[in-house]
Scaffold this motif. Structure first.
Motif, mmCIF file in Angstrom:
data_model
loop_
_atom_site.group_PDB
_atom_site.id
_atom_site.type_symbol
_atom_site.label_atom_id
_atom_site.label_comp_id
_atom_site.label_asym_id
_atom_site.label_seq_id
_atom_site.Cartn_x
_atom_site.Cartn_y
_atom_site.Cartn_z
ATOM 1 N N SER A 155 -49.347 -19.291 49.296
ATOM 2 C CA SER A 155 -49.643 -19.867 50.606
ATOM 3 C C SER A 155 -50.469 -21.137 50.493
ATOM 4 O O SER A 155 -50.992 -21.467 49.424
ATOM 5 C CB SER A 155 -50.380 -18.838 51.467
ATOM 6 O OG SER A 155 -51.587 -18.455 50.842
ATOM 7 N N SER A 167 -43.734 -29.378 54.876
ATOM 8 C CA SER A 167 -42.594 -28.575 55.324
ATOM 9 C C SER A 167 -41.270 -29.268 54.982
ATOM 10 O O SER A 167 -40.320 -28.625 54.531
ATOM 11 C CB SER A 167 -42.695 -28.328 56.825
ATOM 12 O OG SER A 167 -41.639 -27.527 57.255
ATOM 13 N N SER A 199 -38.476 -27.805 52.478
ATOM 14 C CA SER A 199 -37.120 -27.503 52.967
ATOM 15 C C SER A 199 -36.060 -28.052 52.014
ATOM 16 O O SER A 199 -35.004 -27.456 51.850
ATOM 17 C CB SER A 199 -36.922 -28.039 54.379
ATOM 18 O OG SER A 199 -36.849 -29.444 54.385
ATOM 19 N N TYR A 244 -37.280 -23.854 50.776
ATOM 20 C CA TYR A 244 -38.449 -23.060 51.156
ATOM 21 C C TYR A 244 -38.889 -23.430 52.562
ATOM 22 O O TYR A 244 -38.574 -24.504 53.064
ATOM 23 C CB TYR A 244 -39.624 -23.287 50.189
ATOM 24 C CG TYR A 244 -39.420 -22.629 48.855
ATOM 25 C CD1 TYR A 244 -39.960 -21.387 48.580
ATOM 26 C CD2 TYR A 244 -38.665 -23.246 47.864
ATOM 27 C CE1 TYR A 244 -39.766 -20.774 47.350
ATOM 28 C CE2 TYR A 244 -38.456 -22.642 46.628
ATOM 29 C CZ TYR A 244 -39.010 -21.411 46.386
ATOM 30 O OH TYR A 244 -38.805 -20.805 45.182
ATOM 31 N N THR A 245 -39.635 -22.526 53.181
ATOM 32 C CA THR A 245 -40.141 -22.706 54.537
ATOM 33 C C THR A 245 -41.615 -22.330 54.578
ATOM 34 O O THR A 245 -42.048 -21.448 53.846
ATOM 35 C CB THR A 245 -39.377 -21.784 55.520
ATOM 36 O OG1 THR A 245 -37.989 -22.066 55.436
ATOM 37 C CG2 THR A 245 -39.845 -21.975 56.944
ATOM 38 N N HIS A 266 -44.219 -20.374 56.622
ATOM 39 C CA HIS A 266 -44.275 -19.302 57.622
ATOM 40 C C HIS A 266 -45.729 -19.164 58.076
ATOM 41 O O HIS A 266 -46.616 -18.869 57.265
ATOM 42 C CB HIS A 266 -43.767 -17.992 57.021
ATOM 43 C CG HIS A 266 -43.893 -16.830 57.933
ATOM 44 N ND1 HIS A 266 -43.062 -16.633 59.005
ATOM 45 C CD2 HIS A 266 -44.770 -15.806 57.930
ATOM 46 C CE1 HIS A 266 -43.433 -15.525 59.633
ATOM 47 N NE2 HIS A 266 -44.462 -15.014 59.006
ATOM 48 N N HIS A 267 -45.972 -19.394 59.368
ATOM 49 C CA HIS A 267 -47.332 -19.372 59.899
ATOM 50 C C HIS A 267 -47.938 -17.978 59.790
ATOM 51 O O HIS A 267 -47.348 -16.996 60.215
ATOM 52 C CB HIS A 267 -47.332 -19.833 61.355
ATOM 53 C CG HIS A 267 -48.690 -19.950 61.938
ATOM 54 N ND1 HIS A 267 -49.186 -19.063 62.855
ATOM 55 C CD2 HIS A 267 -49.678 -20.853 61.705
ATOM 56 C CE1 HIS A 267 -50.412 -19.427 63.181
ATOM 57 N NE2 HIS A 267 -50.738 -20.504 62.498
ATOM 58 N N TYR A 274 -50.478 -20.853 55.985
ATOM 59 C CA TYR A 274 -49.023 -20.714 55.962
ATOM 60 C C TYR A 274 -48.590 -20.113 54.638
ATOM 61 O O TYR A 274 -49.063 -20.518 53.577
ATOM 62 C CB TYR A 274 -48.345 -22.088 56.118
ATOM 63 C CG TYR A 274 -48.629 -22.741 57.436
ATOM 64 C CD1 TYR A 274 -47.754 -22.591 58.503
ATOM 65 C CD2 TYR A 274 -49.782 -23.485 57.621
ATOM 66 C CE1 TYR A 274 -48.018 -23.186 59.727
ATOM 67 C CE2 TYR A 274 -50.055 -24.086 58.842
ATOM 68 C CZ TYR A 274 -49.168 -23.928 59.883
ATOM 69 O OH TYR A 274 -49.439 -24.515 61.087
ATOM 70 N N ARG A 275 -47.682 -19.158 54.698
ATOM 71 C CA ARG A 275 -47.082 -18.596 53.492
ATOM 72 C C ARG A 275 -45.854 -19.441 53.158
ATOM 73 O O ARG A 275 -45.126 -19.879 54.041
ATOM 74 C CB ARG A 275 -46.685 -17.143 53.715
ATOM 75 C CG ARG A 275 -46.118 -16.502 52.450
ATOM 76 C CD ARG A 275 -46.094 -14.996 52.488
ATOM 77 N NE ARG A 275 -47.460 -14.491 52.341
ATOM 78 C CZ ARG A 275 -48.042 -13.679 53.217
ATOM 79 N NH1 ARG A 275 -47.406 -13.271 54.278
ATOM 80 N NH2 ARG A 275 -49.272 -13.253 53.026
ATOM 81 N N VAL A 314 -42.265 -19.429 51.816
ATOM 82 C CA VAL A 314 -41.218 -18.415 51.727
ATOM 83 C C VAL A 314 -39.900 -19.078 51.328
ATOM 84 O O VAL A 314 -39.521 -20.116 51.859
ATOM 85 C CB VAL A 314 -41.048 -17.704 53.096
ATOM 86 C CG1 VAL A 314 -39.963 -16.663 53.028
ATOM 87 C CG2 VAL A 314 -42.363 -17.093 53.539
ATOM 88 N N ASN A 351 -36.006 -19.549 51.346
ATOM 89 C CA ASN A 351 -34.971 -19.328 52.360
ATOM 90 C C ASN A 351 -33.820 -18.482 51.828
ATOM 91 O O ASN A 351 -33.272 -17.659 52.537
ATOM 92 C CB ASN A 351 -34.423 -20.663 52.877
ATOM 93 C CG ASN A 351 -35.462 -21.434 53.658
ATOM 94 O OD1 ASN A 351 -36.368 -20.866 54.252
ATOM 95 N ND2 ASN A 351 -35.341 -22.747 53.629
#
Length: 159
Positions: free
Chosen positions: A16, A29, A33, A37-38, A40-41, A47-48, A50, A52
């Motif tokens: 994170s 972000s 992308s 990856y994204t 995640h709030h 933000y983690r 993550v 996709n």
């Protein structure tokens, strides 16, 4: 991205980052992308990171072709006090070193009231690596050691 992850990332355990500025969050972000990856709030400014695309049922453990694996292979899945800049990134092209410096400064840098550029870290090794990085770019720097302003949990008193 790597500079920012070194500066602001929690790279062991939870994967994170903490990002307070909206424009910086959008920049990170966007870069993530492109790597699939994204952000995640989680809460507040946390933000983690993550992936996709699911690799397998043990995605976070066996992410052998992903960002988490790369971070681990660079020895960056460590606590803040042990953070560093991998040697290969200290000896890369000038443009790559500048981008690394920008990421580090976006995470833990600030401009003081007198207009000086400052970078803060609790890791002695990262401090030395940062000094090497800026000097390799022809920038004059000074390293100042200060005592941390926070107290360790063992020093807390519960009333």
């Amino acid at each position: 991205l790597l500079g920012f992850l070194i500066a602001e990332g929690s790279l062991s355990g939870n994967f994170s980052v903490t990002i307070a500025e909206e424009d910086l969050r959008d920049k990170i972000s966007n870069i993530l992308s492109k790597l699939d990856y994204t952000l995640h709030h989680i809460s507040n400014y946390d933000y983690r990171i993550v992936r996709n695309t699911k690799v397998n049922c043990n995605q976070y453990i066996n992410d052998v072709d992903g960002l988490r694996y790369k971070i681990k292979s660079l020895g960056l899945d460590c606590k803040s006090i042990d953070k560093h800049i991998p040697t290969e990134y200290l000896h890369t092209t000038v443009s790559n070193r500048l981008e690394l410096l920008r990421g580090l400064f976006d995470g833990d840098g600030f401009i003081s009231k007198n207009g000086g550029y400052n970078y803060s870290t609790c890791s002695e090794r990262l401090s030395n690596d940062f000094a090497f990085l800026v000097r390799s770019l022809g920038i004059v720097d000074t390293v100042v050691i200060k005592e941390a302003k926070y107290k360790y949990e063992s020093d807390w008193k519960i009333i």
